[in-house]
Write an enzyme that holds these catalytic residues in place. Sequence first.
Site, PDB file in Angstrom:
ATOM      1  N   CYS A   1      71.062  39.008  17.885  1.00 53.24           N
ATOM      2  CA  CYS A   1      69.916  38.111  17.748  1.00 53.24           C
ATOM      3  C   CYS A   1      68.627  38.822  17.358  1.00 53.24           C
ATOM      4  O   CYS A   1      67.583  38.182  17.241  1.00 53.24           O
ATOM      5  CB  CYS A   1      69.694  37.368  19.066  1.00 53.24           C
ATOM      6  SG  CYS A   1      69.355  38.450  20.481  1.00 53.24           S
ATOM      7  N   GLN A   2      68.656  40.146  17.157  1.00 53.06           N
ATOM      8  CA  GLN A   2      67.400  40.865  16.924  1.00 53.06           C
ATOM      9  C   GLN A   2      66.644  40.359  15.712  1.00 53.06           C
ATOM     10  O   GLN A   2      65.416  40.380  15.677  1.00 53.06           O
ATOM     11  CB  GLN A   2      67.673  42.371  16.787  1.00 53.06           C
ATOM     12  CG  GLN A   2      68.134  43.035  18.077  1.00 53.06           C
ATOM     13  CD  GLN A   2      69.637  43.025  18.222  1.00 53.06           C
ATOM     14  OE1 GLN A   2      70.328  42.208  17.622  1.00 53.06           O
ATOM     15  NE2 GLN A   2      70.166  43.922  19.038  1.00 53.06           N
TER      16      GLN A   2
END
Length: 358
Positions: A108-109
């Site tokens: 999800c970065q």
Amino acid sequence: MYSPPMTGYLKYLEAQWKLATAPRKKNAPTVVSTFSSAGGSSLGYHMAGMSERLAVEWDKHKVETFKVNFPKVPLFYGDIHDLSVTEALRLSGLEPGELDIFDGSPPCQGFSLAGHRVLNDSRNTLFREYIRLLRGFKPKAFIFENVKGMTTGKMKSVFNDAMRELAASGYKVRAQIIVASNFGVPQTRPRLFITGIQNDLNKEAPVLHATRHPVTAGEACLGADTTVPAKNLHTKYKDWWGHIPIGKAANAVDPRPHQGFTSLTKLDPAKPSPTLRALTTTNGYGTAVHWREKRPISVGEAKRLSSFPDGYQILPSPQNEPGEYVKAWEAVGDCVPPFVAAEVARQVLEVINATSRA
């Protein structure tokens, strides 16, 4: 053997640990977990009584941590791009359509509000690998988790694309933002959950609802292992510690960037912890400090704040890597809190089970 004080939270945590480690029933519902990290979602599914048939992860440290805790779960160690549907089905021992829940939390970065939110970040397209395997397994239901930042601003186009592709895979789909503290986790941690129920079952995806009252950081950390703290606070931040208000971040004292330390938050023992991020500071420890002692919270306390039982092993960093606890911190912060995974799975299984009885 050390026995922590048995508060209501710790009693429930111990009860869920017993459920997770109990033998599986022969007819236990099945789950496949992709982007498994160090096993947070897997632990939740085990708490919910599920039989995990395959896990997929590429990070060596997280793989080793997963294997220590789930030695009997088949594991694909490598890039998900290299995992064919045929191989995934073989490893799981399943045929298309037999799986109950297909799970995944693509990195999800690239979406996170705490990061740079670069639209063409290669990690933003990993959901397509999730969808590729989903279509191969054809499960009764799926659970997809990510940060809420996926639904806002320039990232919303990726979210809309994912929703279209998931629906086109043959599922009735629902997206919700849920807060971990509403599921018994001593941490706020808002997250996006997309759930889907196979169209042929003629049921809607569940409206995920809160199941337990919030737990405070003070109760969660009571008696936790502090013998292996991430690190002592850097000298100059020891001076800051006394000036940081309870429940506030270091940048409430000084907004200037200081080598990644401005995000350090002094926990409020009377409230759930804010989100424990997977990122670590340059000195190699996590993003929260203790409210009473001049130190970061320990890995043991971080586990408690993320609903990991004390018996769950989080391995330290390999000896040839800097920062003894960097990997341990990242492993905890990167995981779906087990209580959240367990409660979401139970609510999805209710829909599947109700369909099978109809």
